[in-house]
Design a protein around this motif. Structure first.
Motif, short mmCIF file in Angstrom:
data_model
loop_
_atom_site.label_atom_id
_atom_site.label_comp_id
_atom_site.label_asym_id
_atom_site.label_seq_id
_atom_site.Cartn_x
_atom_site.Cartn_y
_atom_site.Cartn_z
N VAL A 90 -5.42 -0.54 8.78
CA VAL A 90 -4.11 -0.78 8.16
C VAL A 90 -3.25 0.47 8.26
N GLY A 91 -3.84 1.63 7.96
CA GLY A 91 -3.08 2.88 8.05
C GLY A 91 -2.64 3.18 9.46
N GLY A 92 -3.52 2.92 10.44
CA GLY A 92 -3.15 3.15 11.85
C GLY A 92 -2.07 2.19 12.31
N ALA A 93 -2.16 0.93 11.88
CA ALA A 93 -1.14 -0.05 12.25
C ALA A 93 0.22 0.35 11.67
N LEU A 94 0.22 0.78 10.43
CA LEU A 94 1.48 1.22 9.82
C LEU A 94 2.02 2.48 10.49
N ALA A 95 1.12 3.38 10.88
CA ALA A 95 1.56 4.61 11.56
C ALA A 95 2.20 4.28 12.90
N PHE A 96 1.59 3.38 13.68
CA PHE A 96 2.19 3.00 14.96
C PHE A 96 3.45 2.16 14.76
N LEU A 97 3.49 1.41 13.69
CA LEU A 97 4.69 0.64 13.39
C LEU A 97 5.85 1.56 13.02
N SER A 98 5.53 2.73 12.48
CA SER A 98 6.59 3.67 12.10
C SER A 98 7.34 4.19 13.31
N VAL A 99 6.72 4.18 14.47
CA VAL A 99 7.43 4.59 15.69
C VAL A 99 8.54 3.61 16.01
N ALA A 100 8.29 2.32 15.79
CA ALA A 100 9.28 1.30 16.11
C ALA A 100 10.29 1.09 14.99
N VAL A 101 9.82 1.13 13.74
CA VAL A 101 10.69 0.81 12.60
C VAL A 101 11.45 2.03 12.12
N GLY A 102 10.72 3.08 11.85
CA GLY A 102 11.34 4.30 11.37
C GLY A 102 10.26 5.26 10.90
N TRP A 103 10.55 6.54 11.05
CA TRP A 103 9.55 7.54 10.72
C TRP A 103 9.26 7.61 9.23
N TRP A 104 10.11 7.04 8.39
CA TRP A 104 9.88 7.04 6.95
C TRP A 104 8.62 6.27 6.60
N LEU A 105 8.22 5.30 7.43
CA LEU A 105 7.02 4.51 7.16
C LEU A 105 5.75 5.35 7.30
N LEU A 106 5.84 6.47 8.00
CA LEU A 106 4.71 7.37 8.15
C LEU A 106 4.31 7.99 6.82
N TYR A 107 5.27 8.15 5.90
CA TYR A 107 4.96 8.69 4.57
C TYR A 107 4.06 7.75 3.78
N PHE A 108 4.12 6.46 4.06
CA PHE A 108 3.27 5.50 3.37
C PHE A 108 1.93 5.30 4.10
N SER A 109 1.94 5.46 5.42
CA SER A 109 0.71 5.23 6.18
C SER A 109 -0.23 6.43 6.18
N ALA A 110 0.31 7.64 6.07
CA ALA A 110 -0.53 8.84 6.10
C ALA A 110 -1.54 8.87 4.95
N PRO A 111 -1.14 8.57 3.70
CA PRO A 111 -2.17 8.56 2.64
C PRO A 111 -3.23 7.48 2.85
N ILE A 112 -2.85 6.32 3.37
CA ILE A 112 -3.84 5.27 3.63
C ILE A 112 -4.82 5.72 4.71
N LEU A 113 -4.30 6.36 5.75
CA LEU A 113 -5.16 6.90 6.80
C LEU A 113 -6.10 7.96 6.25
N LEU A 114 -5.58 8.85 5.43
CA LEU A 114 -6.38 9.93 4.86
C LEU A 114 -7.48 9.39 3.95
N ILE A 115 -7.14 8.42 3.11
CA ILE A 115 -8.13 7.82 2.22
C ILE A 115 -9.22 7.12 3.03
N GLY A 116 -8.83 6.37 4.05
CA GLY A 116 -9.81 5.68 4.89
C GLY A 116 -10.71 6.65 5.64
N LEU A 117 -10.12 7.72 6.19
CA LEU A 117 -10.90 8.70 6.95
C LEU A 117 -11.86 9.45 6.06
N LEU A 118 -11.38 9.96 4.95
CA LEU A 118 -12.26 10.69 4.03
C LEU A 118 -13.32 9.78 3.43
N GLY A 119 -12.95 8.54 3.12
CA GLY A 119 -13.93 7.61 2.60
C GLY A 119 -15.03 7.31 3.59
#
Length: 132
Positions: A90-119
């Motif tokens: 989910v975090g990776g999909a949102l991060a790649f979606l931020s390239v198309a939609v807007g870089w502001w979406l990366l602020y929401f996807s980075a914590p999800i990616l970090l939580i998933g990776l650390l978990g």
């Protein structure tokens, strides 16, 4: 393991020849670059498999007289269940979606990616799966 290494090295030779032919014939840079990158990936995997094959015992696939049953046995350890790949997906999909939609979406996807990776990394260091 030796067979797979040889297969990837021969595949890399083929892909390199096709990259050169395609580049000369089509003069199209994107496809030529993709083929050269595919060559690089094939040669890395082939080198790794060939290098690893020298350091481990010969497997059943290296013996021409072996049966299918000779390669049976334990393959490895696999996690019985984990929710962390879902968070990473989910975090990776949102991060790649931020390239198309807007870089502001990366602020929401980075914590999800970090939580998933650390978990996922620390999955067996805490909770019910903790090693004793």
């Amino acid at each position: 393991m030796k067979v797979q290494g040889k297969m990837f090295i021969w595949l890399s030779v083929f892909v390199l020849a096709m990259a050169v032919v395609y580049g000369v014939w089509s003069k199209e840079p994107a496809g030529t670059t993709a083929l050269f990158l595919a060559f690089g990936l094939c040669i890395m995997i082939g080198y790794y498999l060939a290098f690893t094959a020298r350091r481990i015992d010969a497997g059943a696939q290296d013996n021409k007289e072996a049966d299918v049953a000779d390669d049976a046995g334990e393959v490895g350890f696999f996690s019985p269940h984990s929710w962390q790949p879902l968070a990473l997906g989910v975090g990776g999909a949102l991060a790649f979606l931020s390239v198309a939609v807007g870089w502001w979406l990366l602020y929401f996807s980075a914590p999800i990616l970090l939580i998933g990776l650390l978990g996922w990394v620390f999955e067996y260091y805490r909770g019910e799966n903790q090693n004793q």
